[in-house]
Write a protein that holds these residues in place. Structure first.
Motif: not given
Length: 467
Positions: A416-417, A426-432
């Motif tokens: 997620l950006y 701006k990269p904010t989160k990583e998920k599956s």
């Protein structure tokens, strides 16, 4: 001797002491209020000067600008006056423009104003927007009246949905990977919505979402790229698939866009030959009609929506990318701008507010990185986002935006950006990640709670039937 031409009938409209000279027919054709007034037979219907009471002059000025074809950005005060005019004068075109302007900065103002003046289309659109970014607005939401909060809480947030590229399969050889799935963001798990129909293809197909339904048009079967002749629709409300007519020109690698009750099929290929045709499907009449052809045959042109408008990209030799707007009211293609950049194998475009973001792989010796250009529709200016963005296995080419958050996806992760005020991501989160091979189609869909519960139950008990 009869007059061969007619001149526009001018009308003087006074609002808050400001006099506006405008076209009487323009008001009649776009405002229910003026249509009723001029057809009423009352004294005002024959006058060339009228006064409007209890309206703001700023709101009426914005109304005239929108009716003249402008799409202005609006401040909070301008929004309030524009909503008042759209409601009082019953101007559908102005309401549509206001809906196209909803963003994370103004959605609560839009929601309250629409509730105050009874502008229902704007009211519902703003409420759904707030629901989608609820956590981001949580502190501001609690300033709303309880009944407005309750309505937002009653709505379903959109879910991030993905489906892989699959060709039709025989029923007795059913491929269990032919599933459409959604991301449970709280538990960080992908859950199945069941298999796509056996005869459907998502390989080189046009896939889009419209009126909270998924549409699949075209696609190819096997290595010989035999075109799939059937089109399919998924309705999450009753968790069902149905067939509908395919375009007159059968095609695969087609770009499909859903907009205001219509599907638009741009370009594609048939028997390995690119086509330039454009077709429009009406959900109301259930018929396909041809629009104006593209200026060149092209397979899979990048397309997106922004500011309530449809845009697509075509490219020409010498690495020139041309941005077009497809005017859906006239079914015409209008050249907007162009830019010279090295063209590699990948090309994608997404819209956010009044910005178009165009991603491309390159230079050609680095397929894992992506450059992003921003074209601002309002200022007509191009900027290049700083740095390069990792595009491992085509993740950026799955980009879709909810609120100010870009969702990208590959087998490894959902990244997620956040789109900031300077247009950088701006990269904010990583998920599956989505554990399916090949290219992916991604979109947002409002999935009823009952369907999500069935998907959750199937996840826990995989041998049970989804239906």
């Amino acid at each position: 001797m009869p007059r061969m031409t007619t001149e526009m009938e001018k009308l003087s409209v006074t609002v808050e002491g400001t006099v506006f000279m405008t076209d009487k027919d323009l008001l009649m054709n776009n405002s229910e209020y003026f249509r009723a007034l001029f057809q009423s037979g009352m004294r005002e219907s024959t006058q060339d000067e009228i006064q409007l009471q209890n309206l703001g002059s700023l709101g009426f000025l914005i109304t005239l600008r929108v009716l003249a074809g402008e799409r202005p950005l609006l401040s909070f005060e301008e929004i309030l006056q524009a909503v008042e005019c759209a409601a009082f004068l019953q101007v559908e075109l102005l309401t549509k423009h206001l809906v196209s302007l909803i963003d994370s900065d103004n959605c609560i103002v839009m929601y309250q104003a629409a509730a105050t003046y009874g502008l229902l289309d704007l009211f519902h659109a703003a409420a759904y927007y707030i629901r989608d970014i609820y956590k981001q607005l949580e502190e501001d939401i609690h300033c709303l009246p309880p009944d407005l909060i309750q309505y937002v809480d009653s709505l379903t947030q959109s879910s991030f949905v993905a489906v892989g590229a699959h060709t039709p399969t025989l029923e007795f050889l059913e491929d269990v990977s032919r599933t459409m799935c959604f991301l449970d963001e709280e538990k960080n798990e992908w859950l199945s919505l069941g298999c796509i129909p056996d005869e459907a293809s998502t390989f080189l197909a046009g896939v889009t979402m419209l009126d909270n339904k998924v549409f699949i048009v075209g696609g190819a079967r096997g290595a010989n790229k035999k075109v799939v002749e059937k089109s399919f629709c998924y309705d999450p409300e009753n968790h069902s698939w149905s067939e509908f007519d395919s375009p007159h020109q059968l095609r695969y690698e087609v770009t499909l866009v859903g907009h205001e009750g219509h599907l638009y099929a741009f370009g594609g290929e048939y028997e390995r030959v690119p086509v330039a045709s454009v077709e429009k499907y009406s959900l109301t009449s259930r018929m396909w009609t041809f629009g104006k052809e593209l200026p060149q045959p092209v397979a899979g042109p990048p397309a997106t929506k922004a500011m309530g408008r449809v845009f697509l990209c075509l490219w020409k030799p010498q690495d020139t990318t041309i941005v077009y707007e497809y005017d859906t009211s006239q079914d015409e293609l209008i050249a907007v701008s162009s830019i010279r950049r090295m063209q590699s194998y990948g090309h994608c475009m997404v819209g956010h507010r009044d910005n178009l973001y165009i991603m491309r792989n390159g230079p050609s010796d680095d397929f894992l990185r992506c450059t992003i250009e921003n074209f601002n529709i309002t200022t007509q200016q191009w900027t290049t986002l700083s740095g390069q963005y990792v595009n491992s296995k085509g993740a950026l080419f799955t980009a879709v935006i909810r609120g100010d958050t870009v969702f990208t996806l590959n087998r490894v992760m959902t990244l997620l950006y956040n789109v900031d005020d300077t247009h950088n991501w701006k990269p904010t989160k990583e998920k599956s990640g989505f554990n399916k091979g090949g290219s992916l189609h991604t979109f947002f869909l409002r999935i009823p709670t009952k369907t999500k519960l069935m998907a959750r139950n199937l996840y826990k008990n995989p041998h049970q039937s989804f239906l």
